[in-house]
Design an enzyme around this catalytic site. Sequence first.
Site, mmCIF file in Angstrom:
data_model
loop_
_atom_site.group_PDB
_atom_site.id
_atom_site.type_symbol
_atom_site.label_atom_id
_atom_site.label_comp_id
_atom_site.label_asym_id
_atom_site.label_seq_id
_atom_site.Cartn_x
_atom_site.Cartn_y
_atom_site.Cartn_z
ATOM 1 C CB ILE A 33 2.013 149.100 19.320
ATOM 2 C CG1 ILE A 33 1.944 149.199 17.808
ATOM 3 C CG2 ILE A 33 2.252 150.458 19.953
ATOM 4 C CD1 ILE A 33 0.738 149.982 17.300
ATOM 5 C CG ASN A 90 3.953 152.205 34.016
ATOM 6 O OD1 ASN A 90 4.766 151.895 34.879
ATOM 7 N ND2 ASN A 90 4.179 152.044 32.727
ATOM 8 C CD GLU A 98 3.263 156.877 27.399
ATOM 9 O OE1 GLU A 98 2.918 156.124 26.468
ATOM 10 O OE2 GLU A 98 4.419 157.282 27.576
ATOM 11 C CG HIS A 103 -2.015 149.188 30.738
ATOM 12 N ND1 HIS A 103 -2.637 150.391 30.938
ATOM 13 C CD2 HIS A 103 -0.705 149.482 30.572
ATOM 14 C CE1 HIS A 103 -1.757 151.373 30.875
ATOM 15 N NE2 HIS A 103 -0.558 150.841 30.661
HETATM 16 P P1 AMP Z 1 1.626 153.009 29.966
HETATM 17 O O1 AMP Z 1 2.702 154.028 29.797
HETATM 18 O O2 AMP Z 1 1.864 152.091 31.134
HETATM 19 O O3 AMP Z 1 0.253 153.626 29.979
HETATM 20 O O4 AMP Z 1 1.740 152.058 28.693
HETATM 21 C C1 AMP Z 1 0.969 152.162 27.547
HETATM 22 C C2 AMP Z 1 1.515 151.155 26.578
HETATM 23 O O5 AMP Z 1 0.588 150.970 25.531
HETATM 24 C C3 AMP Z 1 2.838 151.576 25.911
HETATM 25 O O6 AMP Z 1 3.831 150.593 26.198
HETATM 26 C C4 AMP Z 1 2.497 151.623 24.421
HETATM 27 O O7 AMP Z 1 3.549 151.190 23.602
HETATM 28 C C5 AMP Z 1 1.289 150.692 24.362
HETATM 29 N N1 AMP Z 1 0.380 150.919 23.238
HETATM 30 C C6 AMP Z 1 -0.154 152.097 22.840
HETATM 31 N N2 AMP Z 1 -0.975 151.909 21.795
HETATM 32 C C7 AMP Z 1 -0.974 150.569 21.531
HETATM 33 C C8 AMP Z 1 -1.619 149.743 20.565
HETATM 34 N N3 AMP Z 1 -2.450 150.254 19.639
HETATM 35 N N4 AMP Z 1 -1.382 148.415 20.600
HETATM 36 C C9 AMP Z 1 -0.536 147.885 21.512
HETATM 37 N N5 AMP Z 1 0.097 148.617 22.458
HETATM 38 C C10 AMP Z 1 -0.112 149.939 22.463
#
Ligand code: AMP
Length: 116
Positions: A33, A90, A98, A103
């Site tokens: 997103i 990550n 996060e 993922h």
């Molecule tokens: P991380 O910091 O590796 O946990 O990455 C989490 C990722 O999830 C980030 O790049 C966000 O932009 C992405 N993200 C969070 N919410 C959504 C959503 N609803 N749809 C798609 N991506 C998302």
Amino acid sequence: MYNHDNIFAKIIRGEIPCQMIYQNDHALSFFDINPIAKIHALVVPKGEYIGITDFLEQATLEEKNSLLSAISETIRQLNLASTGYRVISNCGFNGGQEVSHLHFHILGGEKLNSLK
Ligand code: AMP
């Protein structure tokens, strides 16, 4: 402990929408997103795993194959193979994770900054 209310769990359950790219029985990919590259996709297992370690220890062979297949198929569908791409996971606090559901980020579509 796995938190069932994390955002990817909600996407997998179909409770919130995503821009889906590919799915198979055990994995799903969709566009991030908040992209940090021209092409930024995420690939997640449908099972409840937080990181690579619990996935390796607890996932079935079929789940593992499905996740790798989903990464590969997403790369193919986004036409990234010939120009190149980066796959990142990550994990944990120091890794900057996060969302506490395993993922893999797939980044491409442009020359990415060096990790060094
Ligand atoms: P991380 O910091 O590796 O946990 O990455 C989490 C990722 O999830 C980030 O790049 C966000 O932009 C992405 N993200 C969070 N919410 C959504 C959503 N609803 N749809 C798609 N991506 C998302």
